[in-house]
Design an enzyme around this catalytic site. Structure first.
Site, short mmCIF file in Angstrom:
data_model
loop_
_atom_site.label_atom_id
_atom_site.label_comp_id
_atom_site.label_asym_id
_atom_site.label_seq_id
_atom_site.Cartn_x
_atom_site.Cartn_y
_atom_site.Cartn_z
N SER A 1 -9.48 -0.14 7.47
CA SER A 1 -8.96 0.08 6.12
C SER A 1 -8.30 -1.13 5.47
O SER A 1 -8.00 -1.10 4.29
CB SER A 1 -7.96 1.25 6.12
OG SER A 1 -8.63 2.45 6.36
N SER B 1 -9.37 2.19 3.18
CA SER B 1 -8.54 2.94 2.25
C SER B 1 -7.53 2.06 1.51
O SER B 1 -6.90 2.51 0.56
CB SER B 1 -7.79 4.05 2.98
OG SER B 1 -6.92 3.53 3.97
N LYS C 1 0.84 -1.19 0.00
CA LYS C 1 0.00 0.00 0.00
C LYS C 1 0.88 1.25 0.00
O LYS C 1 1.90 1.29 0.68
CB LYS C 1 -0.91 -0.01 1.23
CG LYS C 1 -1.88 1.18 1.31
CD LYS C 1 -2.71 1.11 2.59
CE LYS C 1 -3.71 2.26 2.66
NZ LYS C 1 -4.48 2.23 3.92
N GLY D 1 -9.08 2.39 10.54
CA GLY D 1 -10.50 2.40 10.85
C GLY D 1 -11.22 1.35 10.03
O GLY D 1 -12.29 1.61 9.48
#
Length: 595
Positions: free
Chosen positions: A310, A286, A210, A308
């Site tokens: 993600s 995300s 990521k 959260g």
């Protein structure tokens, strides 16, 4: 605000709250009062929001109308603040686990992890579509038997990435990849296999990172157009160094929601990472690109960061496994400091087996409690107790509720596991307190860069988030930490009754991408397009928060599909430092009930 001040909720002392099924605690549904905005309307809203006087008035009413003042800012409670969810460790007995000694190299740790696996020659097959993904051990066996080489795999991977990035597909999985660097790594791995000297089973296995984690030779953008200019990437993150030392091929930086400030994966700078099950739909955020590349079969594993939900949320939307370790289990070195006390590097994988292999050597042997490796066997695990909070569990779509309920019934029938009904109070207050915490930490960590030019170069949806983040004051933050402490104690009580908490992973399956959101991002609070905006409905993040806010390990496993053929995941939340048991439970779910 003087006369406009809200009356805050008066919270009972933790010791006076009944967690049983007949509690007087009321389950408070999210009451979102905000319209969907995109395109020109979103731009106009941002302009007003960034005007000092008008913006302050708008922010006041946004906070008031969405209960953050009532439940957090002016909440009355006896509990002291809790700043870091780092749990003390007490030794406890676990069935069929193997403890690791100190001083092992990452490659040696991987070798121990392989010895915990159930022997299998099968690749993972998606029963709904008949699609096959290669596992780590599939790559390792194919390389060792010379059926294929890492170089051939790399060449095919590069071709697939370029094809998926082209205008015909526009999947936007990656922010950056370097074909020459990928081929260099693959050539070195191929030569090691030719000499009969692979470093580990990860040698030659493609793994994506990521773009919130440092990985040379790529910049770390955080999904933005400016952050990598203010914070250059100078070396690999600690977790990436471990991957590289095991011979893994690091194939590039995956796309993400800008600054991690959203659940959709819609990024106005680098495109929207689309869901391989249906490219018209989101992959979630995300860690959107990481979930999508694993779902598509391009990589068996990818790294994400979960602040959260993600990691777990996009994993569920894309039908893969998402594992978030206990807070402090994986070193933060080399990860963007967007949130200090809620974020954690996590693993997205096609199987629980692969998540175990990669998770093992991401951990820090020298700092945390002893690492325990679970033995993954097709044998019953006895005496597992699952805590279920019914109103919370059922606060999702009909398809998700039915699918996850069938999964629980299957576990009980196959393994004899027990489901214990509990009540977890103040879940909506915890969500808002988490939002205050992550928002405050995000703006503080990048405040200096924002003051220069970062704000103006950010996407419109992120600019809204940053404005709201900046409106929080010391009382907001301190009361959020007091709520955090209460929730820690509530969850300790629940874990005295059960081994794990079970829930769906998301409240809805992947929703469609609107054309007008591509340029501005999406301020869609009904679908949950921005999971760190305080007034979102939280359909996607409803079940994510405890893992981050309280530092608990959690894992999501695919358990079925909705009527449209979109994946559904179930979540298990574990006690602190209980990753071994959590992975065993996830594995039992994966290989057990056939739904």
């Amino acid at each position: 605000m003087g006369l406009l001040k809200d009356q805050g909720v008066v919270y009972k002392s933790v010791n006076d709250v009944d967690l049983g099924p007949n509690t007087d605690q009321i389950y408070l549904h999210a009451d979102v009062k905000a319209p969907r905005m995109a395109g020109l309307i979103a731009k106009v809203f941002v302009w007003f929001l960034e005007m000092k006087l008008i913006g302050n008035i708008l922010l006041y009413f946004l906070k008031k109308n969405n209960r953050i003042q009532q439940l957090v800012s002016y909440g009355v409670m006896q509990d002291s603040p809790l700043y870091v969810p780092l749990h003390s460790y007490e030794e406890f007995e676990e069935e069929e686990v193997k403890s690791l000694s100190l001083g092992l190299s990452p490659a040696e740790q991987v070798k121990h992890a392989i010895n915990c696996l159930q022997p299998s020659d099968m690749t993972l097959q998606d029963s709904y579509f008949g699609f096959r993904r290669w596992k780590i051990m599939d790559y390792s066996r194919a390389y060792a038997s010379r059926q294929i080489t890492p170089l051939v795999v790399a060449e095919r991977l590069i071709s697939a990435v370029e094809q998926s990035s082209g205008p015909a597909m526009d999947m936007s999985f990656f922010i950056s990849h370097d074909a020459r660097d990928i081929l260099r790594q693959a050539t070195e791995s191929t030569l090691r296999y030719q000499r009969g000297e692979p470093i580990s089973v990860l040698d030659g296995v493609p793994i994506a990172i990521k773009d919130e984690i440092d990985c040379m030779p790529y910049p770390t953008t955080g999904g933005s157009k400016w952050l990598h200019k203010a914070r250059p990437c100078k070396e690999d993150a600690c977790c990436v160094k471990s991957l590289r030392s095991c011979g893994a091929i690091l194939v590039g930086k995956t796309n993400m929601h800008e600054l991690g400030a959203g659940t959709s994966g819609i990024n106005p700078h680098y495109g929207t990472s689309r869901n391989p099950y249906d490219p018209k739909r989101i992959s979630g955020g995300s860690s959107s690109g990481s979930a999508a590349v694993v779902c598509a079969g391009l990589c068996p594993v990818a790294l994400g960061v979960d602040g959260g939900g993600s990691v777990r949320m996009p994993a569920a939307l894309c039908g893969v496994v998402g594992l978030k370790p206990s807070f402090g289990r994986v070193p933060h070195s080399g990860v963007l400091p967007l949130n200090w006390t809620v974020g954690m590097v996590g693993v997205l994988a096609g199987t629980v087996e692969d998540s175990l292999i990669v998770h093992r050597f991401l951990c820090n042997l020298h700092v945390q409690p002893r690492i325990k490796l679970p033995m993954l066997k097709h044998s019953n695990m006895s005496n597992i107790r699952l805590a279920k909070s019914n109103e919370w569990f059922n606060d999702c779509s009909d398809d998700i509720r039915a699918c996850c309920s069938r999964a629980l019934a299957g576990l009980q029938k196959l393994y004899g596991w027990e489901t214990i009904e509990v009540t977890i109070p103040d879940i909506e207050a915890m969500r808002l307190a988490h939002y205050v915490t992550i928002g405050s930490e995000c703006t503080t960590s990048i405040a200096h860069h924002l003051e220069k030019k970062g704000r103006l170069e950010s996407g419109w949806d992120v600019r809204v988030a940053l404005s709201i983040y900046g409106s929080f004051d010391s009382r907001d933050y301190l009361n959020a930490q007091r709520i955090r402490n209460r929730q820690m104690r509530f969850h300790e009580k629940v874990f005295s009754l059960a081994d794990v908490i079970v829930s769906p992973m998301v409240g809805v399956t992947a929703y469609e991408i609107k054309d007008d959101a591509q340029e501005t991002g999406e301020l869609d609070y009904v679908n949950g397009g921005m999971h760190k905006l305080l007034h979102q409905l939280s359909a996607l993040v409803r079940y994510s928060i405890a893992g981050n806010f309280l530092g608990l390990p959690a894992v999501t496993v695919p358990v079925g599909y909705d009527k449209l053929g979109l994946p559904i995941g179930i979540q298990f939340i574990g006690k602190p430092w209980s990753e071994a048991k959590l992975i065993q439970i996830a594995y039992a779910m994966e290989v057990g009930p056939k739904l």
